[in-house]
Write a protein that holds these residues in place. Structure first.
Motif, short mmCIF file in Angstrom:
data_model
loop_
_atom_site.label_atom_id
_atom_site.label_comp_id
_atom_site.label_asym_id
_atom_site.label_seq_id
_atom_site.Cartn_x
_atom_site.Cartn_y
_atom_site.Cartn_z
N LEU A 164 0.84 -1.07 0.11
CA LEU A 164 -0.12 -0.16 -0.09
C LEU A 164 0.87 1.27 0.09
O LEU A 164 0.25 2.46 0.08
N ILE A 165 2.28 1.08 -0.07
CA ILE A 165 2.96 2.41 -0.06
C ILE A 165 2.89 3.09 -1.57
O ILE A 165 2.85 2.36 -2.72
N GLY A 166 2.47 4.23 -1.42
CA GLY A 166 2.11 4.96 -2.55
C GLY A 166 0.53 5.24 -2.78
O GLY A 166 -0.05 6.13 -3.54
N TRP A 167 -0.03 4.57 -2.09
CA TRP A 167 -1.60 4.94 -1.75
C TRP A 167 -1.92 5.68 -0.46
O TRP A 167 -1.34 5.42 0.57
N SER A 168 -2.69 6.69 -0.50
CA SER A 168 -2.99 7.52 0.81
C SER A 168 -3.75 6.48 1.55
O SER A 168 -5.15 6.55 1.39
N ARG A 169 -3.31 5.83 2.59
CA ARG A 169 -4.05 5.11 3.59
C ARG A 169 -3.52 5.07 4.91
O ARG A 169 -2.42 5.40 5.04
N ARG A 170 -4.45 4.86 5.83
CA ARG A 170 -4.07 4.90 7.12
C ARG A 170 -4.59 3.37 7.57
O ARG A 170 -5.51 2.86 7.25
N LEU A 171 -3.52 2.84 8.41
CA LEU A 171 -3.93 1.49 8.72
C LEU A 171 -3.76 1.19 10.09
O LEU A 171 -3.14 2.01 11.00
N LEU A 172 -4.76 0.49 10.82
CA LEU A 172 -5.01 0.06 12.11
C LEU A 172 -4.56 -1.37 12.21
O LEU A 172 -5.39 -2.13 11.56
N VAL A 173 -3.87 -1.62 13.08
CA VAL A 173 -3.43 -3.18 13.34
C VAL A 173 -3.85 -3.57 14.75
O VAL A 173 -3.26 -2.93 15.71
N ALA A 174 -4.76 -4.67 14.76
CA ALA A 174 -5.17 -5.14 16.01
C ALA A 174 -4.75 -6.35 16.28
O ALA A 174 -4.87 -7.49 15.46
N GLU A 175 -3.88 -6.43 17.42
CA GLU A 175 -3.02 -7.37 17.85
C GLU A 175 -3.55 -8.15 18.96
O GLU A 175 -4.11 -7.37 20.02
#
Length: 425
Positions: A164-175
């Motif tokens: 997703l590098i290059g796309w305007s995205r925010r990521l939430l990672v739930a561990e």
């Protein structure tokens, strides 16, 4: 007539991914179970009766065989699973094996992740990267503004973030949802790609315009070469068929000097590209962006490559007008193609035979070209065949109704175009 004995159903019980106690229905079911199936952590989490046989899940075939034997013998059997076992879970495999089921779901890991993040998810797309090529999950995140991904080792937040590098995205990672070590982190794709994440985890991908992330979210700056207007439909999902249709009239797009793929040609081109959720389409020499935009309307992730900055501004405006996400790469092909992620299909417009060697070198499943100049057809066919593609071609010529003075109607011819499709076997 003697009544038939009732069929003994396998009870599938979800253990709550949010960390709540087991469902009240579990205790009486377990008390009478003769066979209990589940992962080691699930079997350790519940009071399995002393007299019951247990199977620790690894390969599924032995468990399916024992469950079928239990059903035939009338032995009560219980299968333990995570969260909602009907959501990308074991229910599908048990049904495919013909087992009668009673399902008692718990809160899924996806629902728990959105709840922990404080986000609505009624419009989210839910995909899985477990046991399959993660490119489809990455492309869903590239295409849609709100996506939840069930991850797997080797197809987790690091790999998805890299894609997703290059796309305007925010990521939430739930561990570790529901466990003492539970952690929810907001990161950029670049940060996700460089870290090691605990298994199991759930990834939420949010585009600009998607619901706001928690207050500790790491912001990402929208780069000037990205188009992310915010939504596909009001509920953030792509329609199976766009409500407004496709092969839209040219006046539905801003374009310059009629430099746009005509609707009749576009209908065939889009059909040949086979866009759908999980696929990445390159639109090389995008011009107005009409082909790529219609692929995005059908759920595909789209990269539009255009050398003319003014045309790039037009692509942005057209993508915004049709409420789709298209990533714009401003540069001259073939050099601009060098670092792009691998495509599933490529459209080359504007007669770009010179671009074709760089395209086929990336081995997409399908390559579609439109050519107005006949002297370019044979070289293009030769290049595709030499690269191992089978080639189909059609010459399209349309005549549209046009009004004449006095109420008469004539036919106005459009320029004929050759459409070539290369398919890699």
């Amino acid at each position: 007539m003697t009544p038939m004995a009732p069929v003994t159903a396998v009870t599938v019980v979800g253990l709550d991914a949010a960390g709540a106690p087991p469902h009240p229905a579990l205790a009486p079911v377990l008390a009478t179970a003769g066979l209990v199936v589940g992962a080691a952590r699930h079997l350790a989490a519940v009071p399995v009766p002393a007299g019951a046989d247990t199977i620790v899940l690894g390969p599924l075939a032995p468990a399916l065989r024992r469950l079928a034997e239990a059903v035939d013998a009338g032995v009560p059997a219980v299968v333990l699973a995570s969260g909602d076992p009907g959501l990308f879970g074991i229910v599908r495999r048990l049904r495919a094996a013909g087992l009668p089921l009673r399902v008692v779901p718990a809160v899924s890991s996806v629902a728990a992740a959105f709840a922990r993040a404080g986000l609505p998810w009624d419009g989210a797309a839910v995909v899985t990267a477990h046991g399959r090529d993660p490119r489809a999950a990455v492309n869903a995140c590239r295409a849609l503004p709100l996506v939840a991904v069930l991850t797997a080792p080797g197809a987790g937040a690091a790999e998805l973030g890299a894609g997703l590098i290059g796309w305007s995205r925010r990521l939430l990672v739930a561990e570790h949802l529901g466990a003492a070590a539970e952690r929810i982190r907001a990161v950029t794709p670049e940060q996700a790609a460089t870290e090691t994440w605990a298994e199991p985890h759930v990834l939420l991908s949010l585009a600009d315009g998607a619901p706001a992330a928690p207050s500790d979210a790491v912001p990402t700056d929208a780069a000037p070469d990205r188009v992310a207007p915010g939504g596909m439909r009001a509920d953030n999902q792509p329609a199976a068929a766009p409500a407004g249709g496709w092969a839209l009239p040219e006046d539905r797009y801003a374009h310059r000097d009629s430099m746009i793929t005509k609707s009749e040609v576009r209908a065939l081109v889009v059909a040949r590209l086979r866009p759908r959720l999980g696929r990445l389409i390159w639109d090389v020499g995008a011009g107005s962006g009409s082909v790529g935009i219609e692929c995005a309307l059908l759920g595909a992730a789209v990269l539009a490559v255009e050398q003319d900055p003014e045309a790039g501004a037009t692509i942005r405006a057209n993508a915004a007008a049709h409420a789709v996400h298209v990533r714009l790469v401003t540069g001259r092909a073939p050099a601009a193609l060098a670092d792009l992620p691998e495509p599933d299909a490529v459209f080359v417009g504007g007669g770009g035979v010179d671009v074709l060697p760089a395209v086929v070198a990336r081995r997409p499943e399908r390559v579609v070209l439109t050519l107005a100049a006949l002297d370019r057809v044979a070289p293009a066919v030769g290049l595709l065949r030499a690269a191992g593609y089978t080639v189909e071609g059609s010459q399209l010529s349309a005549a549209r109704l046009a009004d004449l003075p006095g109420g008469s109607i004539r036919l106005a011819a459009t320029n004929p175009v050759v459409v070539l499709t290369g398919e890699r076997q």
